[in-house]
Structures are given as C-alpha cells and as structure tokens.
Design a protein around this motif. Structure first.
Motif, PDB file in Angstrom:
ATOM      1  N   ALA A  17      82.553   0.469  70.498  1.00  0.00           N
ATOM      2  CA  ALA A  17      81.468  -0.324  71.081  1.00  0.00           C
ATOM      3  C   ALA A  17      80.396   0.588  71.666  1.00  0.00           C
ATOM      4  CB  ALA A  17      82.018  -1.257  72.157  1.00  0.00           C
ATOM      5  N   VAL A  18      80.789   1.661  72.340  1.00  0.00           N
ATOM      6  CA  VAL A  18      79.832   2.614  72.879  1.00  0.00           C
ATOM      7  C   VAL A  18      79.070   3.282  71.741  1.00  0.00           C
ATOM      8  CG1 VAL A  18      79.627   4.822  74.092  1.00  0.00           C
ATOM      9  CG2 VAL A  18      81.059   3.013  75.034  1.00  0.00           C
ATOM     10  N   GLY A  19      79.760   3.577  70.645  1.00  0.00           N
ATOM     11  CA  GLY A  19      79.129   4.186  69.490  1.00  0.00           C
ATOM     12  C   GLY A  19      78.041   3.310  68.884  1.00  0.00           C
ATOM     13  N   LEU A  20      78.155   2.011  69.036  1.00  0.00           N
ATOM     14  CA  LEU A  20      77.121   1.112  68.537  1.00  0.00           C
ATOM     15  C   LEU A  20      75.811   1.272  69.307  1.00  0.00           C
ATOM     16  CD1 LEU A  20      79.134  -2.198  68.038  1.00  0.00           C
ATOM     17  CD2 LEU A  20      78.205  -0.730  66.260  1.00  0.00           C
ATOM     18  N   PHE A  21      75.914   1.619  70.586  1.00  0.00           N
ATOM     19  CA  PHE A  21      74.733   1.698  71.438  1.00  0.00           C
ATOM     20  C   PHE A  21      74.108   3.092  71.476  1.00  0.00           C
ATOM     21  CE2 PHE A  21      77.182  -1.846  73.244  1.00  0.00           C
ATOM     22  CZ  PHE A  21      76.264  -2.856  73.000  1.00  0.00           C
ATOM     23  N   VAL A  22      74.867   4.113  71.099  1.00  0.00           N
ATOM     24  CA  VAL A  22      74.353   5.489  71.094  1.00  0.00           C
ATOM     25  C   VAL A  22      73.729   5.745  69.728  1.00  0.00           C
ATOM     26  CG1 VAL A  22      74.971   7.906  71.297  1.00  0.00           C
ATOM     27  CG2 VAL A  22      76.083   6.231  72.753  1.00  0.00           C
ATOM     28  N   LYS A  23      72.427   5.975  69.710  1.00  0.00           N
ATOM     29  CA  LYS A  23      71.714   6.138  68.445  1.00  0.00           C
ATOM     30  C   LYS A  23      71.765   7.570  67.923  1.00  0.00           C
ATOM     31  CE  LYS A  23      70.592   1.890  68.306  1.00  0.00           C
ATOM     32  NZ  LYS A  23      71.449   1.025  67.520  1.00  0.00           N
ATOM     33  N   SER A  24      71.881   8.539  68.809  1.00  0.00           N
ATOM     34  CA  SER A  24      71.879   9.938  68.402  1.00  0.00           C
ATOM     35  C   SER A  24      73.282  10.357  67.941  1.00  0.00           C
ATOM     36  CB  SER A  24      71.442  10.813  69.572  1.00  0.00           C
ATOM     37  OG  SER A  24      71.628  12.162  69.266  1.00  0.00           O
ATOM     38  N   ALA A  25      73.394  10.861  66.718  1.00  0.00           N
ATOM     39  CA  ALA A  25      74.683  11.293  66.189  1.00  0.00           C
ATOM     40  C   ALA A  25      75.201  12.512  66.956  1.00  0.00           C
ATOM     41  CB  ALA A  25      74.564  11.610  64.710  1.00  0.00           C
ATOM     42  N   VAL A  29      78.761  12.793  68.975  1.00  0.00           N
ATOM     43  CA  VAL A  29      79.749  13.842  68.711  1.00  0.00           C
ATOM     44  C   VAL A  29      80.094  14.590  69.997  1.00  0.00           C
ATOM     45  CG1 VAL A  29      80.113  16.045  67.520  1.00  0.00           C
ATOM     46  CG2 VAL A  29      79.181  14.093  66.283  1.00  0.00           C
ATOM     47  N   LEU A  30      79.093  14.879  70.827  1.00  0.00           N
ATOM     48  CA  LEU A  30      79.357  15.572  72.095  1.00  0.00           C
ATOM     49  C   LEU A  30      80.224  14.721  73.021  1.00  0.00           C
ATOM     50  CD1 LEU A  30      75.902  17.236  72.803  1.00  0.00           C
ATOM     51  CD2 LEU A  30      78.025  18.327  72.049  1.00  0.00           C
ATOM     52  N   ILE A  31      79.965  13.419  73.071  1.00  0.00           N
ATOM     53  CA  ILE A  31      80.777  12.513  73.892  1.00  0.00           C
ATOM     54  C   ILE A  31      82.212  12.489  73.376  1.00  0.00           C
ATOM     55  CG2 ILE A  31      81.138  10.095  74.508  1.00  0.00           C
ATOM     56  CD1 ILE A  31      78.059   9.820  74.584  1.00  0.00           C
ATOM     57  N   ILE A  32      82.377  12.430  72.061  1.00  0.00           N
ATOM     58  CA  ILE A  32      83.717  12.425  71.460  1.00  0.00           C
ATOM     59  C   ILE A  32      84.474  13.698  71.823  1.00  0.00           C
ATOM     60  CG2 ILE A  32      84.960  12.553  69.258  1.00  0.00           C
ATOM     61  CD1 ILE A  32      82.760  10.669  68.140  1.00  0.00           C
ATOM     62  N   LEU A  33      83.818  14.858  71.686  1.00  0.00           N
ATOM     63  CA  LEU A  33      84.472  16.125  72.006  1.00  0.00           C
ATOM     64  C   LEU A  33      84.847  16.216  73.481  1.00  0.00           C
ATOM     65  CD1 LEU A  33      82.385  18.614  69.849  1.00  0.00           C
ATOM     66  CD2 LEU A  33      84.716  17.793  69.434  1.00  0.00           C
ATOM     67  N   LEU A  34      83.948  15.768  74.343  1.00  0.00           N
ATOM     68  CA  LEU A  34      84.227  15.787  75.780  1.00  0.00           C
ATOM     69  C   LEU A  34      85.425  14.898  76.114  1.00  0.00           C
ATOM     70  CD1 LEU A  34      83.357  16.583  78.682  1.00  0.00           C
ATOM     71  CD2 LEU A  34      81.988  14.506  78.677  1.00  0.00           C
ATOM     72  N   LEU A  35      85.456  13.694  75.563  1.00  0.00           N
ATOM     73  CA  LEU A  35      86.561  12.772  75.854  1.00  0.00           C
ATOM     74  C   LEU A  35      87.879  13.251  75.248  1.00  0.00           C
ATOM     75  CD1 LEU A  35      84.761   9.346  75.545  1.00  0.00           C
ATOM     76  CD2 LEU A  35      85.421  10.566  77.615  1.00  0.00           C
ATOM     77  N   LEU A  36      87.823  13.891  74.079  1.00  0.00           N
ATOM     78  CA  LEU A  36      89.042  14.465  73.509  1.00  0.00           C
ATOM     79  C   LEU A  36      89.599  15.571  74.399  1.00  0.00           C
ATOM     80  CD1 LEU A  36      88.253  14.667  69.702  1.00  0.00           C
ATOM     81  CD2 LEU A  36      90.078  13.367  70.771  1.00  0.00           C
TER      82      LEU A  36
END
Length: 45
Positions: A17-25, A29-36
């Motif tokens: 759902a958050v990915g739907l609102f974030v337009k910048s790829a 990717v940075l959010i994904i890496l941080l959360l991982l």
C-alpha cells in the motif's frame, strides 16, 4: 506459527500500500533496504 504468518502477510500488505503512494522508484528501494535492515536486526536480537 499462524500468528507469525498472519503478521508477515499484514506487513507485506502495508508495504504494498505504501508502494502505491511512493512515486519515486529510488525512494521505494531505499525504504525497502532500510526496513529490511531494521527487520533483520530486530529478528536477530
């Protein structure tokens, strides 16, 4: 085990759902890496 699977599926859905609102790829990717990294540290401690 069912609670862990449910918890994981819930947070995957929140992430999608958050990915739907974030337009910048790149930002996505940075959010994904941080959360991982945070998830790994919390899981291993």
């Amino acid at each position: 085990m069912q609670r862990l699977i449910g918890y994981t599926i819930f947070w995957i859905a929140i992430g999608m759902a958050v990915g739907l609102f974030v337009k910048s790829a790149l930002l996505c990717v940075l959010i994904i890496l941080l959360l991982l990294l945070i998830g790994y540290n919390l899981f291993m401690n």
